[in-house]
Each structure stands twice: as structure tokens, then as C-alpha cells.
Design a protein around this motif. Sequence first.
Motif, PDB file in Angstrom:
ATOM      1  N   VAL A  57      78.129  20.012  -3.237  1.00 55.03           N
ATOM      2  CA  VAL A  57      78.368  18.626  -3.637  1.00 55.03           C
ATOM      3  C   VAL A  57      78.527  17.745  -2.398  1.00 55.03           C
ATOM      4  O   VAL A  57      78.739  18.238  -1.292  1.00 55.03           O
ATOM      5  N   SER A  58      78.453  16.448  -2.617  1.00 52.70           N
ATOM      6  CA  SER A  58      78.706  15.492  -1.535  1.00 52.70           C
ATOM      7  C   SER A  58      80.204  15.479  -1.234  1.00 52.70           C
ATOM      8  O   SER A  58      81.024  15.904  -2.052  1.00 52.70           O
ATOM      9  N   ALA A 100      73.443  17.680 -13.949  1.00 49.70           N
ATOM     10  CA  ALA A 100      73.297  16.610 -12.950  1.00 49.70           C
ATOM     11  C   ALA A 100      73.811  17.082 -11.586  1.00 49.70           C
ATOM     12  O   ALA A 100      73.168  16.832 -10.556  1.00 49.70           O
ATOM     13  N   TYR A 101      74.935  17.782 -11.564  1.00 47.46           N
ATOM     14  CA  TYR A 101      75.454  18.295 -10.287  1.00 47.46           C
ATOM     15  C   TYR A 101      74.560  19.401  -9.727  1.00 47.46           C
ATOM     16  O   TYR A 101      74.381  19.496  -8.515  1.00 47.46           O
ATOM     17  N   GLU A 104      71.644  17.679  -8.120  1.00 49.66           N
ATOM     18  CA  GLU A 104      72.057  17.085  -6.848  1.00 49.66           C
ATOM     19  C   GLU A 104      72.267  18.161  -5.789  1.00 49.66           C
ATOM     20  O   GLU A 104      71.910  17.977  -4.621  1.00 49.66           O
ATOM     21  N   SER A 105      72.812  19.301  -6.173  1.00 48.53           N
ATOM     22  CA  SER A 105      72.979  20.413  -5.239  1.00 48.53           C
ATOM     23  C   SER A 105      71.624  20.877  -4.716  1.00 48.53           C
ATOM     24  O   SER A 105      71.463  21.141  -3.517  1.00 48.53           O
ATOM     25  N   HIS A 106      70.635  20.942  -5.593  1.00 52.62           N
ATOM     26  CA  HIS A 106      69.262  21.298  -5.215  1.00 52.62           C
ATOM     27  C   HIS A 106      68.739  20.306  -4.187  1.00 52.62           C
ATOM     28  O   HIS A 106      68.175  20.671  -3.159  1.00 52.62           O
ATOM     29  N   ARG A 107      68.963  19.009  -4.445  1.00 50.33           N
ATOM     30  CA  ARG A 107      68.491  17.962  -3.533  1.00 50.33           C
ATOM     31  C   ARG A 107      69.189  18.075  -2.176  1.00 50.33           C
ATOM     32  O   ARG A 107      68.548  18.019  -1.124  1.00 50.33           O
ATOM     33  N   LEU A 108      70.508  18.251  -2.199  1.00 47.62           N
ATOM     34  CA  LEU A 108      71.260  18.362  -0.945  1.00 47.62           C
ATOM     35  C   LEU A 108      70.812  19.577  -0.131  1.00 47.62           C
ATOM     36  O   LEU A 108      70.632  19.489   1.087  1.00 47.62           O
ATOM     37  N   ARG A 111      67.332  19.228   1.538  1.00 48.60           N
ATOM     38  CA  ARG A 111      67.304  18.352   2.705  1.00 48.60           C
ATOM     39  C   ARG A 111      67.575  19.120   4.004  1.00 48.60           C
ATOM     40  O   ARG A 111      67.334  18.601   5.088  1.00 48.60           O
ATOM     41  N   ASN A 124      61.884  15.901  -1.712  1.00 48.68           N
ATOM     42  CA  ASN A 124      62.501  14.770  -1.012  1.00 48.68           C
ATOM     43  C   ASN A 124      61.491  13.738  -0.527  1.00 48.68           C
ATOM     44  O   ASN A 124      61.565  13.257   0.590  1.00 48.68           O
ATOM     45  N   ASP A 126      61.352  10.695  -1.211  1.00 48.96           N
ATOM     46  CA  ASP A 126      61.983   9.443  -1.651  1.00 48.96           C
ATOM     47  C   ASP A 126      61.213   8.236  -1.194  1.00 48.96           C
ATOM     48  O   ASP A 126      60.840   8.034  -0.121  1.00 48.96           O
TER      49      ASP A 126
END
Length: 126
Positions: A57-58, A100-101, A104-108, A111, A124, A126
Motif C-alpha cells: 500500500v501507499s 481495489a487495494y 493498487e498493490s499491482h500498480r505499485l 512501478r 504503467n 499513464d
Amino acid sequence: MMTRDSFNAFCASLPATFQVVQWGGSTVWKVGNAEQSKVFTIAGLSNGSQPGYTFKVSPIAYEMLREEPGLRPAPYLASRGMKWIQQYEDPGLGEADLKAYLAESHRLASRNLTKKLQRALGLNQD
């Protein structure tokens, strides 16, 4: 709480993912390929029979989630300064919020792959 089958189906639907079984029989989902990958979520048993879902998570989400009922800083990972949360018991997150989390974890995690690999895998952009 999300079932292990629906968890695996959702993780499999995210781009450039694959699973391995490691760390004492946990299902570990990674983003990337065989040469370079990053873990984005882990499913293992928690409290005996309930699945425990661990995800990146962020920093802001970490502070928000760390003391919510059914959630905690992820054992091992959070103690090393990483921002990971584990859903380990009810009530935890609803299925839509957990998805949703996980996304987002996949996206983080993605990166942290090389830019070249991100482009090759269509991540990514974007």
C-alpha cells in the motif's frame, strides 16, 4: 471475506501476473516475467482456517488501514519498514475494497520493474 478462489481469479485477471507457491505454502502473486518480477500480494492461512491476504500500500493507505478491525501491518514485511497490510480476520475489507487495494498493490509493485520491461508488458502507460 473474499474466498481464495475469487482472490486468485482476480489476481490472474491483472496484467502480466503469475503465481508461485513459496514461503511455507503461501500463494504468492507477482507482476513481471520469469526474468524480473515483483511480489504484489500473498495469500496464506491466518488464524487457522481463514485466508490472510497481504498487499503493498501507499504510505497514506498504510496509516489509514493499520489499525482497522481485521487488518494489521503485515508480519515480517512491515517490521522491515515496508508498507504492507495484512487482512487476517473479519471484518477486514469488503470484496470491492480489497480488489481495489490489490489492483493498487499491482500498480505499485509494477512501478519497480525496469521501464523497458514495463513498456514490453504494457504496464504503467499513464
